[in-house]
Design an enzyme around this catalytic site. Structure first.
Site, PDB file in Angstrom:
ATOM      1  N   SER A 127      15.375  34.861  28.816  1.00  0.00           N
ATOM      2  CA  SER A 127      15.659  36.125  29.496  1.00  0.00           C
ATOM      3  C   SER A 127      17.039  36.692  29.203  1.00  0.00           C
ATOM      4  O   SER A 127      17.254  37.887  29.357  1.00  0.00           O
ATOM      5  CB  SER A 127      15.481  35.956  31.001  1.00  0.00           C
ATOM      6  OG  SER A 127      16.244  34.877  31.488  1.00  0.00           O
TER       7      SER A 127
ATOM      8  N   HIS B  29       8.903  37.219  30.330  1.00  0.00           N
ATOM      9  CA  HIS B  29       9.328  38.331  29.457  1.00  0.00           C
ATOM     10  C   HIS B  29       8.400  38.523  28.260  1.00  0.00           C
ATOM     11  O   HIS B  29       8.735  39.286  27.343  1.00  0.00           O
ATOM     12  CB  HIS B  29      10.767  38.112  28.986  1.00  0.00           C
ATOM     13  CG  HIS B  29      11.754  38.274  30.089  1.00  0.00           C
ATOM     14  ND1 HIS B  29      12.283  39.497  30.436  1.00  0.00           N
ATOM     15  CD2 HIS B  29      12.278  37.369  30.959  1.00  0.00           C
ATOM     16  CE1 HIS B  29      13.111  39.331  31.456  1.00  0.00           C
ATOM     17  NE2 HIS B  29      13.121  38.056  31.802  1.00  0.00           N
TER      18      HIS B  29
ATOM     19  N   LYS C 176       7.298  42.441  35.754  1.00  0.00           N
ATOM     20  CA  LYS C 176       8.097  43.015  34.662  1.00  0.00           C
ATOM     21  C   LYS C 176       7.210  44.007  33.896  1.00  0.00           C
ATOM     22  O   LYS C 176       6.968  45.102  34.387  1.00  0.00           O
ATOM     23  CB  LYS C 176       8.685  41.899  33.804  1.00  0.00           C
ATOM     24  CG  LYS C 176       9.623  40.992  34.621  1.00  0.00           C
ATOM     25  CD  LYS C 176      10.335  39.979  33.768  1.00  0.00           C
ATOM     26  CE  LYS C 176      10.998  38.901  34.592  1.00  0.00           C
ATOM     27  NZ  LYS C 176      12.143  39.339  35.386  1.00  0.00           N
TER      28      LYS C 176
HETATM   29  N1  PMP Z   1      10.912  33.470  34.879  1.00  0.00           N
HETATM   30  C1  PMP Z   1      11.742  34.191  34.101  1.00  0.00           C
HETATM   31  C2  PMP Z   1      12.012  33.720  32.706  1.00  0.00           C
HETATM   32  C3  PMP Z   1      12.318  35.362  34.598  1.00  0.00           C
HETATM   33  O1  PMP Z   1      13.157  36.082  33.845  1.00  0.00           O
HETATM   34  C4  PMP Z   1      12.013  35.782  35.915  1.00  0.00           C
HETATM   35  C5  PMP Z   1      12.579  37.076  36.506  1.00  0.00           C
HETATM   36  N2  PMP Z   1      13.939  37.143  36.580  1.00  0.00           N
HETATM   37  C6  PMP Z   1      11.159  34.996  36.684  1.00  0.00           C
HETATM   38  C7  PMP Z   1      10.627  33.858  36.128  1.00  0.00           C
HETATM   39  C8  PMP Z   1      10.835  35.364  38.108  1.00  0.00           C
HETATM   40  O2  PMP Z   1       9.892  36.369  38.156  1.00  0.00           O
HETATM   41  P1  PMP Z   1       9.744  37.292  39.463  1.00  0.00           P
HETATM   42  O3  PMP Z   1      10.765  38.363  39.344  1.00  0.00           O
HETATM   43  O4  PMP Z   1       8.340  37.766  39.408  1.00  0.00           O
HETATM   44  O5  PMP Z   1       9.979  36.415  40.652  1.00  0.00           O
END
Ligand code: PMP
Length: 392
Positions: free
Chosen positions: A180, A208, A239
């Site tokens: 990310s 992502h 996302k």
């Molecule tokens: N895994 C990754 C790699 C992320 O970037 C994120 C979001 N920041 C999440 C999980 C969590 O997802 P959510 O926003 O749906 O809680």
């Protein structure tokens, strides 16, 4: 109110160090341009990869669901809060992901937490990339399993950890599909080969990559042609999918196990009808409008090429997640502020989210941006970058 002085002290220290951040409310809907502090700026910080947050089909599906089923569900899934539409959506998602079954959690974060904390005991070991997302780290913290951390995307390091793990009942390798903060893709074919050699399970977090990589946005596993060889695919619906939630796409056994043991699933109220209906419509959009993903990648290439030709360092990114490396934390925030003055919203990311000295302005273009908007953003990057001597 008295009693929080120790917390205030820490916040004051953060203010002194320049790491305290205010929340920045949008004064408009999410989109390629947003209104912030009364000013219209180009949005380069959202995860709204395909612009689905305000896609007409999604809004229509959400509105219809509210009218027909109401605003909420009034219960957790395991008591009285499973609607038919939840089950229908999970079937549709499993079919889309080419897996036997799928289960939806309240968020991507709780999906990772719920899966990792429930399926591993002290008899098992989890082997995790050092740059995995915080929700994976927290999920691991909740288990009694052995823990091994391998160097970022380093297959030698992974193999060493696997060799040390022979005595455990289950070895689970866990990795982000797309990282990310750097936007690089995990070397999944190599990970799967090692997993097969050492009889390990593989779990991929496609937060992502869902809606971004693979045929119609099916994710990293599909992108590499590894359907059927990765045991657990986790992803987010918040996302590219544009709504809220997380999912596990895997076997029926894992689904049934998580329904009984996945604590965030068990103890938190199910998604409101509008959320599920919009997520359902998103799969239709992914199948019916593949041009959105094409546009996302065209825009990504245009913007990345532009940044590189201006002399910016974009690290090892291979996806729409494009960091513009700055280094120093306070310079990173200054750069972000200067970009805002120039009409671009691109947030600085510094320690502890990334390593100290590896501050960056993280950008994500979406399918909604026009080439003109991206060119305008590049001009802003050029002006701000030159002003702060980040480029010459
Ligand atoms: N895994 C990754 C790699 C992320 O970037 C994120 C979001 N920041 C999440 C999980 C969590 O997802 P959510 O926003 O749906 O809680």
């Amino acid at each position: 109110m008295k009693g929080f002085e120790y917390l205030q002290k820490e916040l004051d220290q953060m203010k002194d160090q320049g790491t305290f951040r205010e929340l920045i409310p949008l004064e408009s809907p999410q989109g390629s341009r947003v209104k912030i502090k009364g000013k219209e700026v180009i949005q380069l910080s959202s995860n709204n990869y395909l612009g689905l947050t305000s896609h007409p089909k999604m809004k229509e599906a959400a509105e219809k669901a509210v009218r027909e089923y109401g605003a909420g569900t009034g219960s957790v899934r395991t008591i009285a809060g499973t609607l038919q539409m939840h089950e229908e959506y999970e079937k549709k998602l499993a079919k889309f992901k080419h897996t036997e079954a799928a289960l939806v959690f309240q968020s991507g974060f709780t999906t990772n937490q719920g899966v990792l904390s429930s399926i591993l005991t002290e008899e098992d070991v989890v082997i995790s990339d050092e740059l995995n997302h915080a929700s994976i780290i927290d999920g691991i913290r909740l288990t009694k399993a052995g823990r091994k951390i391998y160097k970022h995307v380093d297959m030698k390091s992974l193999e060493e950890k696997l060799k040390e793990s022979g005595d455990y009942r289950t070895r689970l390798i866990v990795t982000d599909g797309v990282f990310s903060m750097d936007g690089n893709i995990a070397p999944l074919p190599e990970i799967v080969e090692l997993a097969e050699k050492y009889e390990a399970l593989v779990m991929v977090d496609d937060a992502h990559a869902s809606g971004v990589l693979g045929e119609n946005g099916r994710g990293t596993v599909n992108h590499f042609g590894l359907d059927g060889r990765v045991h657990i695919q986790v992803g987010t619906l918040s996302k590219a999918i544009g709504v809220l939630g997380g999912y596990v796409a895997s076997s029926q056994t894992l689904k049934e196990y998580l329904i009984h043991k996945g604590r965030p699933f068990l103890f938190s109220t199910s998604h409101p009808p509008a959320v599920t209906a919009a997520c359902d419509a998103a799969i239709d959009v992914l199948l019916e409008e593949p041009e959105l993903i094409q546009k996302l990648w065209d825009n990504t290439k245009f913007f990345k090429d532009g940044l590189k030709s201006l002399g910016f360092d974009i690290g090892i990114s291979e996806t729409p997640v494009t960091p513009v490396m700055v280094g120093d934390d306070s310079l990173t925030h200054k750069f972000s502020d200067e970009l805002f003055n120039e009409g671009v919203f691109a947030q600085g990311i510094v320690f502890p989210t990334v390593q100290r000295g590896k501050g960056r302005v993280r950008t994500i273009v979406t399918a909604e941006h026009s080439k003109e908007e991206l060119q305008e953003a590049l001009t802003a990057f050029e002006r701000a970058g030159k002003k702060l001597n980040i480029i010459s």
